[in-house]
Each structure stands twice: as structure tokens, then as C-alpha cells.
Write a protein that holds these residues in place. Structure first.
Motif, PDB file in Angstrom:
ATOM      1  N   GLN A 185     -29.122 -97.399  12.838  1.00 58.55           N
ATOM      2  CA  GLN A 185     -28.246 -96.303  13.244  1.00 58.55           C
ATOM      3  C   GLN A 185     -28.404 -96.082  14.749  1.00 58.55           C
ATOM      4  OE1 GLN A 185     -27.041 -91.835  11.805  1.00 58.55           O
ATOM      5  NE2 GLN A 185     -29.229 -92.246  11.918  1.00 58.55           N
ATOM      6  N   ILE A 186     -27.281 -96.059  15.451  1.00 57.85           N
ATOM      7  CA  ILE A 186     -27.254 -95.794  16.886  1.00 57.85           C
ATOM      8  C   ILE A 186     -26.598 -94.439  17.092  1.00 57.85           C
ATOM      9  CG2 ILE A 186     -26.420 -96.562  19.134  1.00 57.85           C
ATOM     10  CD1 ILE A 186     -28.360 -98.558  17.965  1.00 57.85           C
ATOM     11  N   CYS A 187     -27.318 -93.513  17.708  1.00 58.50           N
ATOM     12  CA  CYS A 187     -26.849 -92.124  17.836  1.00 58.50           C
ATOM     13  C   CYS A 187     -26.670 -91.739  19.302  1.00 58.50           C
ATOM     14  CB  CYS A 187     -27.836 -91.175  17.170  1.00 58.50           C
ATOM     15  SG  CYS A 187     -28.046 -91.459  15.403  1.00 58.50           S
ATOM     16  N   PRO A 188     -25.450 -91.769  19.807  1.00 55.54           N
ATOM     17  CA  PRO A 188     -25.220 -91.355  21.192  1.00 55.54           C
ATOM     18  C   PRO A 188     -25.204 -89.843  21.343  1.00 55.54           C
ATOM     19  CG  PRO A 188     -23.513 -92.873  20.388  1.00 55.54           C
ATOM     20  CD  PRO A 188     -24.262 -92.365  19.203  1.00 55.54           C
ATOM     21  N   GLY A 189     -25.589 -89.411  22.534  1.00 53.97           N
ATOM     22  CA  GLY A 189     -25.382 -88.033  22.927  1.00 53.97           C
ATOM     23  C   GLY A 189     -24.056 -87.930  23.647  1.00 53.97           C
ATOM     24  N   MET A 190     -24.071 -87.414  24.864  1.00 58.77           N
ATOM     25  CA  MET A 190     -22.846 -87.186  25.625  1.00 58.77           C
ATOM     26  C   MET A 190     -22.330 -88.490  26.233  1.00 58.77           C
ATOM     27  SD  MET A 190     -22.377 -84.536  28.808  1.00 58.77           S
ATOM     28  CE  MET A 190     -22.561 -83.066  27.809  1.00 58.77           C
ATOM     29  N   VAL A 191     -21.205 -88.971  25.704  1.00 57.50           N
ATOM     30  CA  VAL A 191     -20.586 -90.212  26.179  1.00 57.50           C
ATOM     31  C   VAL A 191     -19.147 -89.916  26.587  1.00 57.50           C
ATOM     32  CG1 VAL A 191     -20.029 -92.613  25.653  1.00 57.50           C
ATOM     33  CG2 VAL A 191     -21.942 -91.497  24.488  1.00 57.50           C
ATOM     34  N   GLU A 192     -18.780 -90.329  27.774  1.00 56.71           N
ATOM     35  CA  GLU A 192     -17.419 -90.077  28.250  1.00 56.71           C
ATOM     36  C   GLU A 192     -16.497 -91.225  27.837  1.00 56.71           C
ATOM     37  OE1 GLU A 192     -14.999 -88.489  32.163  1.00 56.71           O
ATOM     38  OE2 GLU A 192     -16.963 -89.405  32.440  1.00 56.71           O
ATOM     39  N   THR A 193     -15.659 -90.972  26.848  1.00 53.94           N
ATOM     40  CA  THR A 193     -14.639 -91.916  26.383  1.00 53.94           C
ATOM     41  C   THR A 193     -13.401 -91.090  26.042  1.00 53.94           C
ATOM     42  OG1 THR A 193     -15.238 -91.760  24.045  1.00 53.94           O
ATOM     43  CG2 THR A 193     -16.427 -93.401  25.371  1.00 53.94           C
ATOM     44  N   GLU A 194     -12.434 -91.716  25.379  1.00 56.00           N
ATOM     45  CA  GLU A 194     -11.258 -90.989  24.902  1.00 56.00           C
ATOM     46  C   GLU A 194     -11.601 -90.057  23.748  1.00 56.00           C
ATOM     47  OE1 GLU A 194      -7.946 -91.090  26.127  1.00 56.00           O
ATOM     48  OE2 GLU A 194      -9.106 -91.940  27.786  1.00 56.00           O
ATOM     49  N   PHE A 195     -12.833 -90.110  23.269  1.00 56.84           N
ATOM     50  CA  PHE A 195     -13.273 -89.313  22.135  1.00 56.84           C
ATOM     51  C   PHE A 195     -13.005 -87.823  22.359  1.00 56.84           C
ATOM     52  CE2 PHE A 195     -16.576 -87.059  19.735  1.00 56.84           C
ATOM     53  CZ  PHE A 195     -16.500 -87.664  18.489  1.00 56.84           C
ATOM     54  N   SER A 196     -13.377 -87.329  23.537  1.00 56.35           N
ATOM     55  CA  SER A 196     -13.186 -85.902  23.815  1.00 56.35           C
ATOM     56  C   SER A 196     -11.710 -85.552  23.961  1.00 56.35           C
ATOM     57  CB  SER A 196     -13.947 -85.495  25.084  1.00 56.35           C
ATOM     58  OG  SER A 196     -15.325 -85.359  24.805  1.00 56.35           O
ATOM     59  N   VAL A 197     -10.913 -86.479  24.451  1.00 60.81           N
ATOM     60  CA  VAL A 197      -9.479 -86.231  24.549  1.00 60.81           C
ATOM     61  C   VAL A 197      -8.895 -86.027  23.159  1.00 60.81           C
ATOM     62  CG1 VAL A 197      -7.258 -87.151  25.321  1.00 60.81           C
ATOM     63  CG2 VAL A 197      -9.320 -87.568  26.683  1.00 60.81           C
ATOM     64  N   THR A 198      -9.353 -86.832  22.205  1.00 66.24           N
ATOM     65  CA  THR A 198      -8.911 -86.661  20.819  1.00 66.24           C
ATOM     66  C   THR A 198      -9.382 -85.316  20.277  1.00 66.24           C
ATOM     67  OG1 THR A 198      -8.999 -89.054  20.459  1.00 66.24           O
ATOM     68  CG2 THR A 198      -8.970 -87.665  18.500  1.00 66.24           C
ATOM     69  N   ARG A 199     -10.640 -84.981  20.562  1.00 67.52           N
ATOM     70  CA  ARG A 199     -11.175 -83.693  20.094  1.00 67.52           C
ATOM     71  C   ARG A 199     -10.297 -82.523  20.558  1.00 67.52           C
ATOM     72  NH1 ARG A 199     -16.324 -81.346  18.888  1.00 67.52           N
ATOM     73  NH2 ARG A 199     -17.469 -83.229  19.418  1.00 67.52           N
ATOM     74  N   PHE A 200      -9.852 -82.603  21.819  1.00 71.74           N
ATOM     75  CA  PHE A 200      -9.030 -81.527  22.379  1.00 71.74           C
ATOM     76  C   PHE A 200      -7.533 -81.812  22.237  1.00 71.74           C
ATOM     77  CE2 PHE A 200     -13.110 -80.878  24.575  1.00 71.74           C
ATOM     78  CZ  PHE A 200     -13.319 -79.547  24.264  1.00 71.74           C
ATOM     79  N   ARG A 201      -7.213 -82.661  21.302  1.00 71.43           N
ATOM     80  CA  ARG A 201      -5.814 -82.933  20.907  1.00 71.43           C
ATOM     81  C   ARG A 201      -4.947 -83.341  22.091  1.00 71.43           C
ATOM     82  NH1 ARG A 201      -6.209 -81.121  15.716  1.00 71.43           N
ATOM     83  NH2 ARG A 201      -7.626 -79.370  15.352  1.00 71.43           N
ATOM     84  N   GLY A 202      -5.501 -84.225  22.925  1.00 69.13           N
ATOM     85  CA  GLY A 202      -4.750 -84.781  24.037  1.00 69.13           C
ATOM     86  C   GLY A 202      -4.861 -84.011  25.339  1.00 69.13           C
TER      87      GLY A 202
END
Length: 262
Positions: A185-202
Motif C-alpha cells: 500500500q502506497i499512501c500519499p499525503g498532499m500531492v498536486e494533481t488534477e485530483f483537487s480540481v475534481t474534488r472542487f468540481r472543476g
């Protein structure tokens, strides 16, 4: 690259990476390709998947692409039955939607996150556990998160899905201890990708604020850890890795200021 992992142990192996059209999945696929591994790539976005595949083929490896929605268990089964030889399964596909608190969370968002992050991962893993047992070899690498180790406000459903992945990974590790199959299991902390853009619905402006005053991890940083874990000698199993940027100590403990984003 040689200082990060032993690529000779990966040359000629076949790696299946889910969610490989962008972010951590794409960088992981490209790094495996540079190590000489052949690739089976899945995602929902054909154009982006094709771009990743084209870059990976520049390393001289074989790459096949498949459109697979991890919410569709019939599609997962059909794909897995036709995938061919796989040596390493990287369960990377995952998502988060919204920051609503309990009581305001849309049922469709709950369903989408559990179907993608948990049920799809379990469905695919169940198939390949049996494949790996027949092969008498294999490596399952699950993408967890700090959200699977501690909860935080505004992330109840995502945290619940990643806690489920962590529990599943732990049980799987114990169930397969008498086999040659490795479980990581690989567990990242704060990673800057499009992930946060999806979280905030674009909403990219809101997504960017998550990383203000911090030099976060990037997708390649996590890809290095995945490929490094896969390249260990056969007698070594990297069971669980938690990766933070230097300015982070927990899900909600982040030092802002003093580190310039590079």
C-alpha cells in the motif's frame, strides 16, 4: 533512474495500471516503461490514455489500452478475462467529489466514490489474486492515502473509502503471506494533481489554494515510490508506505510559508 530502483528486475514484466490517463497513474506507467516493463493501461478517457501510451512506447515497450470504468463490475470482469499475462497490478484509479459535511452529501457522490475507490478495486483484485496464485507470482500495489489513516472534516466519504482500502490491503497481506505474492500500500499525503480540481468540481482557483505556501508532492514523486517498491528483490515486500511533503506532518498539519513552491 538507476539510483531510484533496479530496473533490471522489472524488464520484460507486464504491469497493469488503472486510472492511468493522468496524474499518478500516468507518471507510474511512464516510469515502469522506462524500466523496460510492458504495460496494460486502463482509464475512462481515451484521448488522454492514448497520449500516455504513445509516450510509454517511446521506451520500446509493448503497451495496450483499455477503456474501463471501475464502477462497472461487468466491464471489469470482461477486461480482466482478456488482459493476458500480468505480473504487477497497480490499483491506482480513485477519486474524490466535494467537501460537503455529513448531512449535505449527495447520495450519487457517495455511490460514485465507493464504487470507484473500493468496489472496483476489490473486484479487479479478486480476479488477479486467483491469476497470481496460478502463476505462483505477482505483486498487488494499492494506492491508499493519508485519508485512509486519519479522518478529517469535509472528507468523510473519501476517508471512509480509503480506510476501506487500507483494511482490505491489510487483510490481503495476511491472507497471502504463505504465497509468493507481494502486497503493498502506497499512501500519499498532499500531492498536486488534477485530483483537487475534481474534488472542487472543476474550480481550479479553489484547488490551487490547497497548495498555497507549500511545496507539495507531485505525481512523479509517488510514481517513484510505486516503481521502487515493485523493483525490490523477491524476498522483500514493502507493505505500507506513507509519503508526505516536508511541510506536512498529518492530514491537517501543514506548515504554510517558509517553503517556496519549485
Amino acid at each position: 533512474m538507476a539510483s531510484v530502483f533496479n530496473s533490471s528486475r522489472l524488464a520484460g514484466k507486464t504491469v497493469l495500471v488503472t486510472g492511468s490517463s493522468g496524474g499518478i497513474g500516468a507518471e507510474t506507467a511512464l516510469l515502469f516503461a522506462r524500466a523496460g516493463a510492458n504495460l496494460i493501461l486502463t482509464a475512462r478517457r481515451q484521448a488522454q490514455l492514448d497520449e500516455v501510451a504513445a509516450k510509454a512506447r517511446e521506451s520500446g515497450v509493448t503497451v495496450s489500452t483499455h477503456i474501463v470504468d471501475m464502477r462497472d463490475r461487468k466491464a471489469i470482469k470482461a477486461f480482466a478475462e482478456s488482459a493476458g499475462r500480468v505480473d504487477i497490478l497497480v490499483n491506482n484509479a480513485g477519486m474524490v467529489l466535494g467537501t460537503e459535511h455529513v448531512g449535505q452529501i449527495a447520495e450519487d457522490d457517495v455511490q460514485t466514490m465507493f464504487d470507484t475507490n473500493v468496489l472496483g478495486l476489490i473486484s479487479l483484485t479478486q480476479i488477479f489474486v486467483n491469476v497470481f496464485k496460478k502463476q505462483n507470482s505477482g505483486h498487488i500495489i494499492n494506492l491508499g492515502s493519508i485519508a485512509g489513516k486519519e479522518a478529517y472534516a469535509g472528507g468523510s466519504i473519501y476517508c471512509a473509502t480509503k480506510h476501506a482500502v487500507s483494511a482490505f490491503n491489510g487483510s490481503l497481506l495476511r491472507e497471502l503471506v504463505s504465497t509468493p505474492i507481494r502486497v503493498t500500500q502506497i499512501c500519499p499525503g498532499m500531492v498536486e494533481t488534477e485530483f483537487s480540481v475534481t474534488r472542487f468540481r472543476g474550480d481550479r482557483e479553489k484547488a490551487d489554494k490547497v497548495y498555497e505556501g507549500v511545496q507539495p508532492l507531485v505525481a512523479y514523486d509517488i510514481a517513484e515510490e510505486i516503481v521502487w517498491a515493485a523493483s525490490r528483490p523477491d524476498h522483500i515486500n514493502i507493505a505500507d508506505v506513507l509519503i508526505f511533503p516536508k511541510a506536512q506532518a498529518a492530514a491537517g498539519v501543514v506548515h504554510r510559508g517558509g517553503y517556496e513552491k519549485k
